[in-house]
Design a protein around this motif. Structure first.
Motif, PDB file in Angstrom:
ATOM      1  N   VAL A  38       0.879  -1.176   0.000  1.00  0.00           N
ATOM      2  CA  VAL A  38       0.000   0.000   0.000  1.00  0.00           C
ATOM      3  C   VAL A  38       0.912   1.220   0.000  1.00  0.00           C
ATOM      4  O   VAL A  38       1.778   1.360   0.868  1.00  0.00           O
ATOM      5  N   THR A  39       0.732   2.091  -0.994  1.00  0.00           N
ATOM      6  CA  THR A  39       1.626   3.236  -1.158  1.00  0.00           C
ATOM      7  C   THR A  39       1.539   4.205   0.026  1.00  0.00           C
ATOM      8  O   THR A  39       0.566   4.202   0.781  1.00  0.00           O
ATOM      9  N   TYR A  70      -1.595   6.422   0.143  1.00  0.00           N
ATOM     10  CA  TYR A  70      -2.872   5.731   0.379  1.00  0.00           C
ATOM     11  C   TYR A  70      -2.885   5.002   1.729  1.00  0.00           C
ATOM     12  O   TYR A  70      -3.937   4.685   2.263  1.00  0.00           O
ATOM     13  N   SER A  71      -1.727   4.756   2.265  1.00  0.00           N
ATOM     14  CA  SER A  71      -1.585   3.979   3.490  1.00  0.00           C
ATOM     15  C   SER A  71      -2.466   4.453   4.658  1.00  0.00           C
ATOM     16  O   SER A  71      -3.081   3.629   5.335  1.00  0.00           O
ATOM     17  N   GLN A 115      -5.324   5.645   4.616  1.00  0.00           N
ATOM     18  CA  GLN A 115      -6.732   5.369   4.335  1.00  0.00           C
ATOM     19  C   GLN A 115      -7.084   3.890   4.461  1.00  0.00           C
ATOM     20  O   GLN A 115      -8.243   3.515   4.331  1.00  0.00           O
ATOM     21  N   VAL A 116      -6.082   3.028   4.686  1.00  0.00           N
ATOM     22  CA  VAL A 116      -6.291   1.582   4.716  1.00  0.00           C
ATOM     23  C   VAL A 116      -6.119   1.053   6.141  1.00  0.00           C
ATOM     24  O   VAL A 116      -5.056   1.192   6.738  1.00  0.00           O
ATOM     25  N   THR A 172       4.882   2.951   3.967  1.00  0.00           N
ATOM     26  CA  THR A 172       4.008   2.023   3.256  1.00  0.00           C
ATOM     27  C   THR A 172       3.473   0.976   4.228  1.00  0.00           C
ATOM     28  O   THR A 172       3.935   0.884   5.373  1.00  0.00           O
ATOM     29  N   LEU A 218     -13.539   0.167   1.446  1.00  0.00           N
ATOM     30  CA  LEU A 218     -12.690   0.725   0.399  1.00  0.00           C
ATOM     31  C   LEU A 218     -13.170   0.179  -0.946  1.00  0.00           C
ATOM     32  O   LEU A 218     -13.793  -0.889  -1.002  1.00  0.00           O
ATOM     33  N   ASP A 252      -2.949   1.864  -4.554  1.00  0.00           N
ATOM     34  CA  ASP A 252      -3.063   3.280  -4.250  1.00  0.00           C
ATOM     35  C   ASP A 252      -4.497   3.710  -4.500  1.00  0.00           C
ATOM     36  O   ASP A 252      -5.357   2.855  -4.782  1.00  0.00           O
ATOM     37  N   ASP A 253      -4.787   4.994  -4.394  1.00  0.00           N
ATOM     38  CA  ASP A 253      -6.178   5.442  -4.544  1.00  0.00           C
ATOM     39  C   ASP A 253      -6.710   5.249  -5.965  1.00  0.00           C
ATOM     40  O   ASP A 253      -7.913   5.274  -6.182  1.00  0.00           O
TER      41      ASP A 253
END
Length: 162
Positions: A39-40, A43-44, A46-47, A93, A122, A152-153
């Motif tokens: 996960v970049t 974006y990390s 958000q996860v 990440t 997501l 990523d998003d």
């Protein structure tokens, strides 16, 4: 008996034998048959949790996967004696791995779903890609397959082998 002659004969035999030996031994490292998801950094945050499904050659496996902090290697330099080292440094990440029964060079479909830290869903992301083969220890040591994607998003993307 001429001991210097015997020593020369033994030394010559040892040198000739050494010339026929392989350049270097292959490492005794087992290959992990897995799909890795990175996960970049952007974006990390958000996860919160991920679920991965991977299908290849008519077989699928899926599971909730553990997210771990990702890292990058930082060169620590080399000593005058020639030994070199590196340390792992967190890079923002998150990384997850789904272990598989087998991994081939056939096309694979990976689907990733998950939730944000607040529990909201997501977007489901799917990618069809081909695992990559490389010879990191030379062709004499055999090929290593990898199936690595980044999230990523915008979705899933195949990670290229360095």
């Amino acid at each position: 008996m001429h001991k210097p002659g015997l020593l020369l004969a033994l030394t010559t035999t040892a040198l000739i034998s050494a010339c026929g030996s392989p350049v270097g031994a292959c490492p005794a490292i087992a290959q992990a048959t897995a799909v890795s998801v990175t996960v970049t950094v952007g974006y990390s945050p958000q996860v919160g949790a991920l679920h991965v499904r991977a299908c290849q050659d008519g077989t699928c496996k899926e599971a909730d996967v553990e997210l771990r902090p990702g890292s990058t290697s930082v060169d620590s330099g080399c000593s005058p004696e020639g030994s070199c080292s590196a340390t792992a440094s967190p890079d923002g990440t998150k990384v997850a791995v789904l272990m598989l029964q087998s991994l081939t060079e056939s096309p694979m479909t990976a689907t990733v779903s998950g939730t944000a830290p607040d529990g909201t869903a997501l977007p489901v992301r799917t990618l069809e890609f081909q695992p990559q083969a490389a010879y990191p220890f030379g062709e004499q040591c055999g090929k290593v397959l990898s199936a690595s994607v980044s999230l990523d998003d915008a979705g899933l993307h195949q990670l290229a082998r360095p």
